[in-house]
Enzyme design. Structure first.
Site, PDB file in Angstrom:
ATOM      1  N   ASP A 107       0.838  -1.206   0.000  1.00  9.48           N
ATOM      2  CA  ASP A 107       0.000   0.000   0.000  1.00  9.48           C
ATOM      3  C   ASP A 107       0.870   1.252   0.000  1.00  9.48           C
ATOM      4  OD1 ASP A 107      -2.618   1.340   0.199  1.00  9.48           O
ATOM      5  OD2 ASP A 107      -1.779   2.064   2.087  1.00  9.48           O
ATOM      6  N   ARG A 129      -0.309   6.007  -6.950  1.00 10.02           N
ATOM      7  CA  ARG A 129      -1.668   6.478  -7.291  1.00 10.02           C
ATOM      8  C   ARG A 129      -1.760   7.991  -7.153  1.00 10.02           C
ATOM      9  NH1 ARG A 129      -4.913   3.497  -3.049  1.00 10.02           N
ATOM     10  NH2 ARG A 129      -6.630   4.754  -3.818  1.00 10.02           N
ATOM     11  N   LYS A 160      -4.876  -2.632   5.380  1.00 11.52           N
ATOM     12  CA  LYS A 160      -4.201  -2.125   6.580  1.00 11.52           C
ATOM     13  C   LYS A 160      -4.913  -2.601   7.842  1.00 11.52           C
ATOM     14  CE  LYS A 160      -4.099   1.878   4.596  1.00 11.52           C
ATOM     15  NZ  LYS A 160      -3.911   3.154   3.947  1.00 11.52           N
TER      16      LYS A 160
END
Ligand code: URA
Length: 432
Positions: free
Chosen positions: A161, A168, A187
């Protein structure tokens, strides 16, 4: 397997298998897949989406891409809470003592703020002596002894992530529902939660601008949670204006104390009690949400919630004196009043502009390395629907410099209309 074939598949709107998704995530984390290929795949996901199985498989692959937290030495159902992000959102610090007071253990990992939204860790660091780093043993012991602990995320939690979020952010693929859902849920799963309550923000200050989008995101996250054996509830809440009256680190800690003492803003109190009640039900302490809500409200009235908050602060090295004397929190030198330019009603407060004004005055970071001034903040005196006369105070900027840009932004954030606008409910819907 070749990454180019998988990009091609997603570009043609075909679905990716569990093995293919695992191949992508493990090779991206180990730098065998370059950023340009991952960017292309993210954009293909942005346009073509993913089905529920793909999102669950992506979440699982990301959650186990690095270290995971073992909360098994803590007895009971560990319920975590997550907000999709907003301005003035201090609910975690209200909800956790409420939930811990009824015996649901909370072992929470939180993040720092970046850009216009604040982070729970930064807020806690406004408290003298408070430590956000505990050893694993201290973390577990505090949850077992106090009922709650809150620390920073370990460096190697969900590395997929960390890498993908940065990518992103730079490739305009943040606001994709499957990518947000897998980012949040991976997460939560890696941090050891048995059950999860999500606060999905809707409105101008949130990623999800409409209830329909938020409902889609909430439903996907609830179904990911269930498919991975984590009972999950999503509360959709309003982020068309900042939450509560205070924005900024010391300011928000002050408002947490006010709510826990029963003197807080009605909507912030309602949202906090709603989230806490769903957590208490998932934690197995109540059979019904209504019963939980009634009991949670009593904890505020009888002082148990504020006492639990003090206990938590002391257990992590903080000086809890500020709870009974708010002047002990960091104080800014200047207090600039932003006044209404005309008679009317507050029609809208742009949460993003208020968040940016606070950040620019020093309450937040423009880049990860920036220091924070915990005394800087904004008090919103007037909220949506309030009647104001020309010259009435709309907001106060607490800062240590002139900060004329922030003053302008705050004034810009307020829309004064001639007709009274009904302020919206704080809780729109609950998905379970
Ligand atoms: N919060 C997250 O943790 N991830 C996202 O992608 C968006 C919001």
């Amino acid at each position: 397997m070749r990454m180019i074939d998988l990009i091609h598949k997603k570009r043609n709107n075909e679905s990716l298998s569990k093995d293919e998704i695992e191949f992508i995530i493990s090779n991206y984390v180990s730098d065998n897949i370059p950023d340009y290929q991952m960017s292309a795949l993210s954009m293909a996901i942005f346009f073509n989406g993913m089905n529920d199985d793909e999102v669950a498989n992506l979440t699982h692959a990301m959650a186990f891409s690095g270290e995971t937290v073992d909360l098994s030495p803590i007895k009971g159902i560990k319920v975590d809470k997550h907000s999709s992000g907003g301005v003035g959102d201090k609910t975690s610090l209200i909800v956790l003592p409420l939930v811990a007071s009824v015996g649901v253990p909370v072992a929470k990992m939180s993040g720092r703020g970046l850009g216009h939204t604040g982070g729970t860790l930064d807020k806690l660091e406004a408290i003298e002596g408070f430590k956000i780093e505990l050893t694993n043993k201290e973390f577990i012991d505090n949850v077992n002894n106090v009922g709650m602990a809150l620390v920073g995320q370990t460096a190697n939690l969900v590395p997929a992530d960390k890498k993908l979020y940065g990518l992103r952010d730079a490739t305009s693929t943040v606001d994709s529902i499957p990518l947000i859902a897998s980012s949040i849920m991976s997460k939560k799963i890696a941090s050891g939660a048995d059950a999860i309550v999500l606060d999905v923000k809707v409105g101008s200050g949130a990623f999800m601008k409409t209830i329909e989008e938020a409902r889609k995101l909430g439903s996907i996250m609830v179904s990911i949670g269930k498919s991975l054996n984590r009972n999950t509830v999503a509360v959709l809440s309003n982020m068309d204006e900042p939450l509560g009256h205070e924005v900024g680190n010391a300011n928000e800690i002050m408002e947490v104390v006010q709510v826990l003492k029963g003197q807080g803003e009605k909507k912030l109190t309602e949202l906090s009690l709603t989230l806490a009640s769903h957590m208490a039900v998932l934690g197995g302490k109540f059979d019904s949400y209504d019963e939980a809500y009634a009991e949670m409200s009593k904890l505020i009235e009888n002082g148990q919630a504020i006492n639990k908050f003090k206990e938590f602060i002391s257990a992590q090295g903080g000086n809890p004196e500020f709870v009974d004397n708010l002047d002990k929190l960091p104080q800014a030198k200047n207090h600039f009043e932003i006044v209404s330019p005309k008679d009317g009603y507050v029609g809208f407060i742009d949460a993003e502009k208020i968040g940016l004004a606070a950040m620019m005055a020093g309450a937040g970071r423009k880049t990860k390395a920036d220091p924070i001034d915990h005394s800087v903040g904004i008090t919103l005196k007037a909220k949506t629907g309030d009647k104001v006369a020309k010259g009435d105070i709309l907001a106060i900027l607490h800062c240590n410099s002139e900060d004329s840009e922030s003053k302008t932004l705050i004034l810009d954030a307020y829309e004064i209309s001639n007709e009274q606008i009904e302020s919206k409910d704080i809780v729109f819907d609950v998905i379970s």
